[in-house]
Design a protein around this motif. Structure first.
Motif, PDB file in Angstrom:
ATOM      1  N   THR A 123      -1.535  -5.944   5.958  1.00 43.92           N
ATOM      2  CA  THR A 123      -2.737  -6.457   5.312  1.00 43.92           C
ATOM      3  C   THR A 123      -2.915  -7.897   5.751  1.00 43.92           C
TER       4      THR A 123
ATOM      5  N   CYS B  40       0.853  -1.182   0.000  1.00 43.04           N
ATOM      6  CA  CYS B  40       0.000   0.000   0.000  1.00 43.04           C
ATOM      7  C   CYS B  40       0.881   1.222   0.000  1.00 43.04           C
TER       8      CYS B  40
ATOM      9  N   SER C 176      -6.708  -1.466   4.741  1.00 44.96           N
ATOM     10  CA  SER C 176      -6.861  -2.827   5.205  1.00 44.96           C
ATOM     11  C   SER C 176      -7.896  -2.853   6.316  1.00 44.96           C
TER      12      SER C 176
END
Length: 419
Positions: A349, A25, A42
């Motif tokens: 995540t 990310c 997430s």
């Protein structure tokens, strides 16, 4: 407990393949990114917190055996938060009661995932099978105590010991019993928990590997079946070993009955019963009874145990006695979840947690396990090292039976029985 008896069992049979790719990310402009103070796309992860769910039986027939597990979880999480959390984010735990029932377990898990929005779950229960398929389908990270075979079916579920496995047995128990002079063994299995039969099968293989004959098997329903059935079987088969895949109370009752019947045992062993309350109730009547553990005995001297006790005293003072096996197990499983969050990187995540924790090769819970675990190869496999404790002749305490391996030379270590 680690092998607590399952009162109602709901087997999950679907096998789910989970992605192992780490999902990256990007930190928004102006954020600090690597410090963990940025928001990540997430579930359950915000700029400064990570939401985690805890499911355990606060009510129902399992509430007794699992009553102290929450204190262990909360102490380990609080300790982590006091040290700055993970990547600068505090871990926030929300708990739900699964009422010792698989269907209620699914309801609790759904609520935590869909309504509370947790990142992952700690399943400290013997009915995790109720939600296992649902959580696997969604790729939710799970850590907890293994009391069902379902833990060896889904790779999103992590544990530090797998007593229920379809894999090979190990020689460790057999070595311990043979060293005690055991030659002929009776296996005692639960009449209401089918999973105990699988454990007995592995233990029987371990005994045979050391030259100990398995001469019979008895089905036993706690509070229903009288211990006389075990006494009769031991006498008829001239057994000098009893291995019971039952609760510690049941094993103690059987050992007491065998002693009263004048049957001399070289070994009486089970996975449950490391509980000082049994000493108060049975005393010298259970002298010689042994319990095998993947965790250390509380009689051991170690920095890891000192750190655990300090954490309980500091962060869970309502749990007056840290010398409870389920408290320690809750602490370790929470530590395992923290290790997964650390492995997931600065922007955690679910997929990164799963792949990152499965790549760890030396997990030892800060020295609390009998052997470091290779998470890359140990999924669903029996541990090869155990600690053994035995009730002393006066029935007043548990003695450590050193095996010569592991921290302090206490562990008994064997090898997998292939083929």
């Amino acid at each position: 407990m680690a092998h607590r008896q399952v009162w109602r069992h709901a087997a999950a049979v679907a096998s789910v393949a989970l992605t192992s790719a780490i999902v990256g990310c990007s930190a928004p402009a102006g954020s600090t990114g690597s410090t963990g103070t940025t928001s990540c796309p997430s579930p359950g992860v915000s700029k400064d917190a990570i939401k985690v769910g805890l499911v355990y039986p606060d009510s129902g027939p399992l509430s007794g055996p699992f009553k102290t597990v929450r204190a262990g979880v909360e102490a380990r999480i609080a300790k982590q938060n006091a040290a700055g959390g993970v990547g600068g984010r505090r871990i926030e735990v929300t708990w739900r009661d699964d009422e010792s029932d698989p269907s209620a377990n699914l309801t609790a898990a759904r609520d935590l995932v869909e309504n509370v929005g947790v990142f992952g779950l700690l399943e400290e229960t013997a009915v995790a099978s109720g939600s296992a398929s649902y959580l696997a389908d969604k790729g939710i990270p799970v850590a907890g105590i293994v009391a069902e075979s379902v833990w060896g079916q889904y790779r999103n579920m992590f544990a530090f010991a797998y007593p229920y496995t379809t894999g090979p047995s190990v020689t460790t128990l057999g070595t311990y019993v043979a060293k005690a002079g055991g030659t002929r063994a009776i296996m005692v299995v639960s009449a209401v928990n089918p999973s105990s039969h699988g454990v007995a099968e592995k233990d029987a293989a371990s005994l045979r590997s050391a030259g100990v004959s398995v001469v019979g098997q008895v089905s036993y329903a706690e509070q229903v079946t009288g211990s006389q059935v075990v006494v009769d079987a031991a006498r008829d088969q001239q057994a000098n070993v009893v291995v019971a895949e039952l609760s510690g109370d049941a094993l103690a009752t059987i050992v007491q009955a065998l002693r009263a019947a004048g049957i001399s045992l070289k070994a009486a062993v089970g996975p449950d019963g490391y509980d000082r309350s049994l000493l108060g109730r049975y005393g010298a009547d259970i002298a010689g009874m042994s319990v095998y553990l993947t965790t250390p005995s509380f009689q051991a001297q170690s920095a890891a145990l000192d750190a655990y006790r300090a954490a309980i005293a500091t962060y869970a003072p309502e749990q007056a006695d840290a010398q409870q096996e389920t408290t320690l197990q809750g602490y370790i499983t929470a530590d395992l979840f923290v290790r997964g969050l650390e492995a997931a990187g600065p922007c955690p995540t679910r997929a990164a947690f799963l792949s990152g924790l499965r790549a760890v090769r030396d997990y030892d819970a800060g020295g609390l396990l009998a052997q470091p675990l290779d998470m890359t190869a140990g999924f669903g496999q029996l541990n090869t090292c155990y600690n053994f404790v035995r009730v002393n002749p006066a029935g007043s305490d548990f003695d450590v039976v050193p095996g010569g391996a592991g921290p302090g030379g206490q562990a008994w270590c064997g090898h997998r029985i292939e083929g």
